[in-house]
Write an enzyme that holds these catalytic residues in place. Structure first.
Site, short mmCIF file in Angstrom:
data_model
loop_
_atom_site.label_atom_id
_atom_site.label_comp_id
_atom_site.label_asym_id
_atom_site.label_seq_id
_atom_site.Cartn_x
_atom_site.Cartn_y
_atom_site.Cartn_z
N ARG A 47 9.75 -1.15 2.92
CA ARG A 47 11.14 -1.00 2.46
C ARG A 47 11.92 0.07 3.22
O ARG A 47 13.13 0.01 3.33
CB ARG A 47 11.16 -0.62 0.96
CG ARG A 47 10.49 -1.64 0.07
CD ARG A 47 10.33 -1.09 -1.34
NE ARG A 47 9.59 0.18 -1.34
CZ ARG A 47 9.26 0.86 -2.42
NH1 ARG A 47 9.59 0.40 -3.61
NH2 ARG A 47 8.59 1.99 -2.34
N HIS A 249 -18.04 3.02 -2.49
CA HIS A 249 -18.87 3.56 -1.40
C HIS A 249 -20.32 3.82 -1.85
O HIS A 249 -21.26 3.48 -1.14
CB HIS A 249 -18.29 4.86 -0.86
CG HIS A 249 -16.85 4.76 -0.46
ND1 HIS A 249 -16.31 3.63 0.10
CD2 HIS A 249 -15.82 5.66 -0.53
CE1 HIS A 249 -15.02 3.84 0.37
NE2 HIS A 249 -14.71 5.05 -0.02
#
Ligand code: NDP
Ligand code: BG6
Length: 499
Positions: A47, A249
């Protein structure tokens, strides 16, 4: 490695942090290393009011800070930047996607290339659904293109907020893209040392025979960071370390070190094994949450010589926050290989040392020829897989000291990336972006392993909501974490590997 196919990479949220810190530096390194053909294009979709030139300038500035090829050569960047365009757009605006469609069409016909598109979602997750709708409504998926084209979608973490939201997000993505077009990023899987876990286990005859409950006493997985929450307060305070690190992770590290060898080294065979492994984690009851899931939050303290503020004093964090900046778990994997072997996992911010490692401890000798003394000194053999920093693997064992006495001391046999290969490994994002364009999903999470990991982590989050949180803060910045985490492992007669 071969030159990549002509492709168009669309980065949603291209004005943001991740694009500048990781994605563009990886794209530039791949380009410098000659992987991209002339007919590749990057469209930044966001944007912020910018034109192509202003956007390119923000990229150059970012490369000079974050790219491993820095300082960036101006002529090289000029050539690279001719491939970069900026589309000032709105995520929920039909006409923005029409413009994107025109851009894709014009580049494809101008260069006579197939419409090979990678859509990279690099906005906050609450925007993902709007983008997927926009792509679908503007008919910008591969099923809408004719011929030998691909369209792939890359989804950044966090993938959902809990089990239910991850399921909803999966369903949404899979209503528009096929699973083989979806690339859920867990950048740990792109790290050289994480990929090396498979090579270490499955390309050597000497380790795998010991890799089971007959010889291994326990495994510790640690991801410890001295950094604090930084500028990510808005995101982090809603996530905590349990969602930020453990769900993704840490679960990936656990499955890499513990899976069965796949039938062949192929994405789905590996991911089948991962899903099987994650399914074998023993679920936590509320009692297990109380006893085997420790949470912590950092207080003021010192990182090196620098004094740092507490979590609650960080900009944007509510002063009464009960968010976890540290978590430690003790869990079991109930299968033939691992029955009875505890896995201790810990991760946290503002800790004493930066260290990500998997430490595999072997059982003690049943009997010592060298008397009690020898037993004490050798303690346990261990293999330490250091993921970062100082990437490498060390094997710790006992050896006789030189001289007339039969004295045993612990010694290390070390493999270190830098000294063995004299090369700095590529950044995780380089490898992952390369694989996305090639179409190799091996290093990406699949829908089922993501959901299974969420199921386990959500049971801990739900448990924590039911029980009184500890009095936070409960560990000093610059320490090894809360005392309760030491108690967790000490109760089993073991110690964290804090070397
Ligand atoms: P940012 O907050 O920087 O957002 C990226 C861009 O998205 C912004 O530049 C902005 O662009 C747009 N944006 C931000 N907020 C909104 C909003 N509420 N509504 C619509 N658009 C918005 O995020 P990051 O770049 O840090 O991260 C992107 C993704 O990557 C996230 O999902 C994050 O969790 C994940 N991630 C980030 C890491 C990091 O180190 N930064 C690490 C790992 C994952 P514009 O206003 O121009 O449209
Ligand atoms: C990110 C987390 O996924 O991984 C961060 O959101 C964390 O909080 C980071 O700091 C750690 O990554 P690395 O590659 O620096 O170990």
């Amino acid at each position: 490695m071969a030159e990549l196919k002509p492709s168009i990479i669309v980065i949603f949220g291209a004005s943001g942090d991740l694009a500048h810190i990781k994605i563009f530096p990886a794209l530039y390194s791949l380009w410098e290393d000659g992987f991209f053909p002339d007919s590749f294009f990057i469209a930044g979709f966001a944007r912020t009011d910018m034109d192509d030139e202003t956007f390119r300038k923000t990229i150059l500035d970012a490369l000079n800070v974050n790219c491993r090829k820095k300082p960036i050569n101006e002529d090289d960047f000029l050539n690279f930047s001719k491939h970069i365009f900026y589309l000032k757009s709105k995520y929920d605006d039909e006409s923005s996607y029409k413009e994107l469609g025109k851009f894709i069409k014009s580049k494809a016909s101008e260069y006579n290339i197939p419409k090979n598109i990678v859509y990279y979602l690099s906005t906050p997750p609450n925007v993902y659904i709007k983008i997927i709708d926009g792509i679908q409504n503007a008919n910008l998926t591969s099923s809408e293109f004719k011929g030998d084209n691909f369209s792939r979608i890359v989804v950044e973490k966090p993938f959902g907020y809990d089990y239910e939201s991850a399921k909803d997000l999966n369903n949404k993505i899979l209503s528009v893209f096929k699973e083989e077009e979806v690339y859920r990023i867990d950048h740990y899987l792109g790290k050289e040392t994480v990929q090396n876990i498979f090579a270490f286990r499955f390309s050597n005859a000497i380790f795998e025979p010991l890799w089971n409950n007959k010889y291994i006493d326990h495994i510790q997985i640690s991801a410890l960071e001295p950094i604090g929450v930084g500028f990510r307060a808005g995101y982090f305070d809603k996530s905590g370390i349990i969602r930020d690190m453990m769900q993704n992770h840490m679960m990936q590290l656990l499955s890499s070190v513990a899976i069965e060898p796949p039938a062949i080294f192929h994405a789905d065979d590996i991911r089948n094994e991962k899903a099987k492994l994650l399914k074998s984690i023993r679920p936590f009851s509320l009692n297990d949450v109380k006893n085997f899931a420790v949470r912590g939050q950092y207080d003021r303290g010192f990182i090196g010589n620098k004094s740092v503020i507490s979590y609650k004093e960080e900009k944007g964090i509510p002063p009464n926050s009960t968010t976890d900046t540290y978590a430690a778990l003790r869990l079991f994997v109930d299968n033939y290989r691992w029955a009875g072997v505890p896995f201790y996992l810990r991760s946290g911010k503002r800790l004493k040392k930066h260290k990500t490692e998997i430490a595999v401890f072997f059982k003690k000798l049943p009997y010592s020829l060298y008397g009690k003394d020898g037993m004490e000194k050798i303690k346990q053999n261990s293999i330490i897989i250091t993921i970062q920093p100082n990437e490498g693997i060390s094997i710790n064992f006992g050896a006789k000291t030189p001289g007339f006495k039969m004295d045993i001391e612990p010694v290390n046999m070390v493999f270190n990336y830098k000294s063995s290969f004299k090369l700095s490994p590529p950044e995780a994002y380089e490898r992952l972006i390369y694989d996305i364009i090639v179409g190799d999903q091996t290093l990406f999470a699949r829908y089922d392993d993501t959901l299974i990991a969420w199921q386990f982590i959500t049971s801990i989050i739900n448990g924590w909501e039911k029980i009184e949180p500890p009095v936070f803060p409960n560990y000093e910045a610059g320490s090894w974490g809360p005392k309760e985490a030491d108690d967790l492992i000490n109760a089993d007669g073991r110690l964290w590997n804090n070397n």
